[in-house]
Write an enzyme that holds these catalytic residues in place. Structure first.
Site, PDB file in Angstrom:
ATOM      1  N   ASP A   9      58.605  30.745   9.736  1.00 28.68           N
ATOM      2  CA  ASP A   9      57.326  30.049   9.705  1.00 28.68           C
ATOM      3  C   ASP A   9      57.147  29.376  11.066  1.00 28.68           C
ATOM      4  O   ASP A   9      58.108  29.233  11.829  1.00 28.68           O
ATOM      5  CB  ASP A   9      57.350  29.011   8.572  1.00 28.68           C
ATOM      6  N   ASP A  11      54.401  26.362  12.114  1.00 31.91           N
ATOM      7  CA  ASP A  11      54.138  24.924  12.086  1.00 31.91           C
ATOM      8  C   ASP A  11      55.054  24.227  11.081  1.00 31.91           C
ATOM      9  O   ASP A  11      55.119  24.617   9.918  1.00 31.91           O
ATOM     10  CB  ASP A  11      52.682  24.660  11.693  1.00 31.91           C
ATOM     11  N   ASP A 171      59.546  25.692   5.896  1.00 35.10           N
ATOM     12  CA  ASP A 171      59.618  24.264   5.548  1.00 35.10           C
ATOM     13  C   ASP A 171      58.758  23.901   4.356  1.00 35.10           C
ATOM     14  O   ASP A 171      58.586  22.710   4.062  1.00 35.10           O
ATOM     15  CB  ASP A 171      59.157  23.430   6.750  1.00 35.10           C
TER      16      ASP A 171
END
Length: 219
Positions: A9, A11, A171
């Site tokens: 991922d 951001d 995240d």
């Protein structure tokens, strides 16, 4: 190592980009004569793509106001895109040890799988000087967004590595659900943009508190 490819991922995983989005958010809200928001609120709102961020900004809450009109959302999104394009990567930074970990796995095919639009993703990767590490970049406007499995499966196909041999690193809930739907293992990072959720409830195969832990965890 067990895995033949690593999917990341962007951001909240590789890059802390919240301040750029915070600036663009308040410029957009000011244009619309709406109350501005705090950086803490923006950090809570991000993680599900810019379109969802804009809806939350207009609602002033994580829960989207069902009475928002399509015209208002379209206008706000256009304004946000314009402001964000002007500041993308200006105040963003790599999380600690990102370069170290990417270099440690230089021999492993890697992809970025993000819900961010390509027009923002590619400049961000270039300005953070990490674009060279990735063989494939899958963006939110290429098709389905996470938590759909499609972006992860597209990355594995383009890397020519079976999903079972890929590891998704992210995240957020969206990363974990997408990995599960793609029959792919997932490593969850406890920092980043996860709306305060305890990611352990989604049963990731691995859980790390910092990016550097990835090396010892999966080797």
């Amino acid at each position: 190592m067990k895995y033949q490819a690593l999917l990341f991922d962007l951001d909240g995983t590789l890059v802390d980009s919240a301040e750029d989005m915070y600036i663009a958010s308040n410029l957009m809200l000011t244009d619309l004569a709406r109350p501005i928001v705090s950086q803490t609120m923006v950090r809570q709102f991000v993680g599900n793509g810019i379109e969802m961020l804009v809806k939350r900004l207009l609602s002033g809450d994580m829960a989207v106001n069902p009475h928002l009109s399509a015209a208002d959302i379209e206008r706000a999104t256009s304004l946000f895109f314009s402001h964000y394009e002007a500041v993308v990567a200006e105040h963003s930074a790599l999380y600690p040890h990102v370069e170290t970990v990417l270099a440690a796995f230089a021999h492993i095919p890697k992809a970025v799988v993000t819900n961010k639009a390509r027009r923002f993703t590619l400049p961000l990767l270039e300005k953070m000087a990490i674009a060279r590490h990735f063989d494939v970049v899958i963006c939110g406007d290429d098709g389905d967004k996470k938590p759909a499995p499609t972006p992860l499966l597209s990355a594995s196909e383009q890397l020519a590595v079976a999903p079972k041999d890929c590891l998704m690193i992210g995240d957020s809930k969206s990363d974990l659900l997408a990995a599960q739907a793609a029959a792919m293992d997932c490593l969850a990072l406890t920092y980043g943009y996860h709306q305060g959720e305890d990611l352990r409830q989604y049963n990731p195969q691995y859980l790390c508190d910092q990016f550097l832990d990835i090396i010892t965890t999966i080797n």
